[in-house]
Write an enzyme that holds these catalytic residues in place. Structure first.
Site, short mmCIF file in Angstrom:
data_model
loop_
_atom_site.label_atom_id
_atom_site.label_comp_id
_atom_site.label_asym_id
_atom_site.label_seq_id
_atom_site.Cartn_x
_atom_site.Cartn_y
_atom_site.Cartn_z
N SER A 126 69.81 22.80 54.71
CA SER A 126 68.71 22.83 54.28
C SER A 126 68.25 23.73 53.61
O SER A 126 67.21 24.19 53.31
CB SER A 126 67.74 22.64 55.16
N LYS A 129 67.20 24.21 49.36
CA LYS A 129 66.08 23.78 49.49
C LYS A 129 65.71 24.88 48.95
O LYS A 129 65.14 25.09 48.00
CB LYS A 129 65.37 23.21 50.27
N SER A 313 60.51 20.55 54.44
CA SER A 313 62.23 20.30 54.99
C SER A 313 62.24 18.44 54.41
O SER A 313 63.15 17.66 54.93
CB SER A 313 63.10 20.82 55.63
#
Length: 479
Positions: A126, A129, A313
């Site tokens: 993640s 991102k 997230s």
């Protein structure tokens, strides 16, 4: 060695304990927070069933409140020295079972303070991102808002077709618009109020409602994702029209809808019924070019949406933002175009993208690759930017306080970094990563990337602790 290191840390902690979390809270202001973080919900700890594990998807609702302007960091604060000798014993602990890439730099000057295998591209999870958020701030723009519209097909008589046109706002609320919220900033009930008024003016009292999803062409689900992740709450089919990013409830760990647009259309039709318009639902269909505009609602600005996707997230919002980056670059808003568009948008900001390979824009796909070097240079550029990119670091979760870091940096080995570290987490079954900024004891802002992949199954938690202890060493640095 480990015992002596911990004893030294405890002695250091006893000298700085008076500052505690109060000093940490002030540090958050120093790294650029202009608003206080008041969350209605906080994230929990979830694990993923094989073959993939990802970090939790909390559903915070960020509300801005007035705050004093942050004071600038002291320009003469000393740059940390000898970080290698301090960090290496921590990073060499048994908990780090995989390959590790490290790049740590002074935020103001870009000086490399410590690096290990920084050029090796690794699976970022993640942390991807961060790239998507930086690309969106640069290409879409921090002040841009997404518009959801209702349009009436040409009609005669009292019956017609209303098209609910998805404009990229996937944080719609089912109720009235809430100007103080990010989720629900635009509300379908408010749009229905406008629409019902327009329908009455047109002499229409019975409609069929269809979603216009033409903004994002092509498949709505990436080949690298598992359909079971919808039920687990990690992803949903990506369409430009959703209520609360397709979550089935506000509870942490909630599942996602497998037909987000259908759920939004049903909510909108129900709101029309409440306002005296008979409404049925139909399959998606594009609004004709000569359709009449009945009403619009607008999302929170991209800056607020980016902050939400980084705090929570949220894979869905991140995937949508990738498609919006593609559209901003005059490319199709598709799953096929979004990853390359994110890289192109970063390159257009003169950011280093040499190591980056993306298969999606959220980090769910193991095929994503980025080096610690490239990631840290992006963070350092954000730290020195005076444009929209400057909003990147203040949007990241804060250790011990917010987002996916709310429950980290709370134990005795890491609590000196609470309130001082602002970073994006990355977790897959064999990946544990962290990238962001940390304020040293001397008041120097440092940017860092710690990317580990190839971890032994079941060891991601231990690797995360090693990473957190390493960041704490930087925070404690009066060196």
């Amino acid at each position: 060695m480990e015992q002596s290191r911990r004893e030294a840390r405890r002695r250091q902690r006893s000298r700085s304990r008076r500052g505690g979390l109060i000093a940490g809270g002030l540090a958050v202001l120093l790294v650029g927070y202009g608003t206080a973080d008041a969350l209605d919900a906080v994230p929990g700890i979830l694990t993923f069933e094989a073959p993939i594990e990802v970090q939790p998807l909390p559903q915070p609702v960020a509300r801005a409140v007035p705050a004093d302007a942050a004071a600038p960091l002291p320009s003469d604060a000393p740059i940390p020295q000898s970080l290698g000798s301090r960090l290496q014993p921590v990073l060499d602990q048994d908990g780090m079972t995989g390959a590790l890439g490290v790049d740590i730099r002074d935020a103001a000057t870009g000086e490399v303070l410590y690096a290990v295998d920084e050029a090796a591209a690794r699976t970022p999870a993640s942390v991807t991102k961060v790239l998507t958020a930086a690309a969106a701030l640069g290409a879409v723009g921090a002040d841009t808002r997404f518009t959801t519209a209702a349009r009436l097909s040409p009609t005669e008589g009292t019956t017609g077709t209303v098209h609910l046109v998805g404009g990229g706002d996937v944080l719609l609320g089912a109720g009235a618009s809430d100007p103080d919220a990010v989720i629900g900033h635009a509300g379908l009930a408010s749009l229905a109020e406008q629409t019902a008024s327009g329908l009455r003016a047109a002499g229409v009292d019975t409609v069929t409602v269809a979603a216009d999803l033409s903004r994002y062409p092509g498949p709505s689900f990436n080949a690298g994702w598992d359909q079971v992740d919808v039920a687990n709450g990690y992803i949903a089919p990506i369409v430009p029209l959703m209520v609360n990013s397709a979550l089935t409830s506000d509870a942490p760990g909630s599942a996602r809808q497998d037909d987000p647009a259908g759920a939004a259309v049903a909510a909108f039709a129900a709101a029309l019924e409440d306002r005296g318009i008979a409404a049925a639902t139909a399959d998606p269909g594009a609004a004709p070019a000569d359709s009449a505009l009945l009403g619009t609602v607008e999302s929170a600005p991209v800056s607020a949406v980016v902050r939400h996707l980084l705090l929570a997230s949220d894979n869905v919002v991140s995937e949508v933002m990738g498609r919006e980056v593609a559209l901003a670059l005059d490319r199709p808003g598709s799953a096929a175009e979004a990853p390359a568009a994110v890289i192109a948008a970063l390159a257009a900001q003169q950011l280093d993208t040499g190591s980056i390979e993306l298969a999606d824009t959220s980090g769910l796909d193991y095929a994503n690759r980025i080096s610690a070097h490239d990631l840290t240079t992006i963070l350092q550029a954000a730290a020195t930017s005076d444009g929209d990119l400057s909003l990147l670091l203040p949007s990241l979760p804060v250790g011990g306080l917010s987002g996916t870091l709310f429950d980290r940096y709370l134990d005795e080995d890491t609590d000196d970094a609470a309130g001082r570290v602002s970073a994006k987490t990355g977790s897959l079954r064999t990946v544990s990563s962290l990238a962001g900024s940390v304020l040293t004891q001397d008041g120097r802002l440092v940017v860092f990337s710690l990317l580990s992949d190839g971890l032994a199954p079941g060891s991601a938690g231990a690797a995360r602790q090693v990473i957190d202890e390493a960041v704490t060493v930087i925070a404690e640095c009066g060196c």
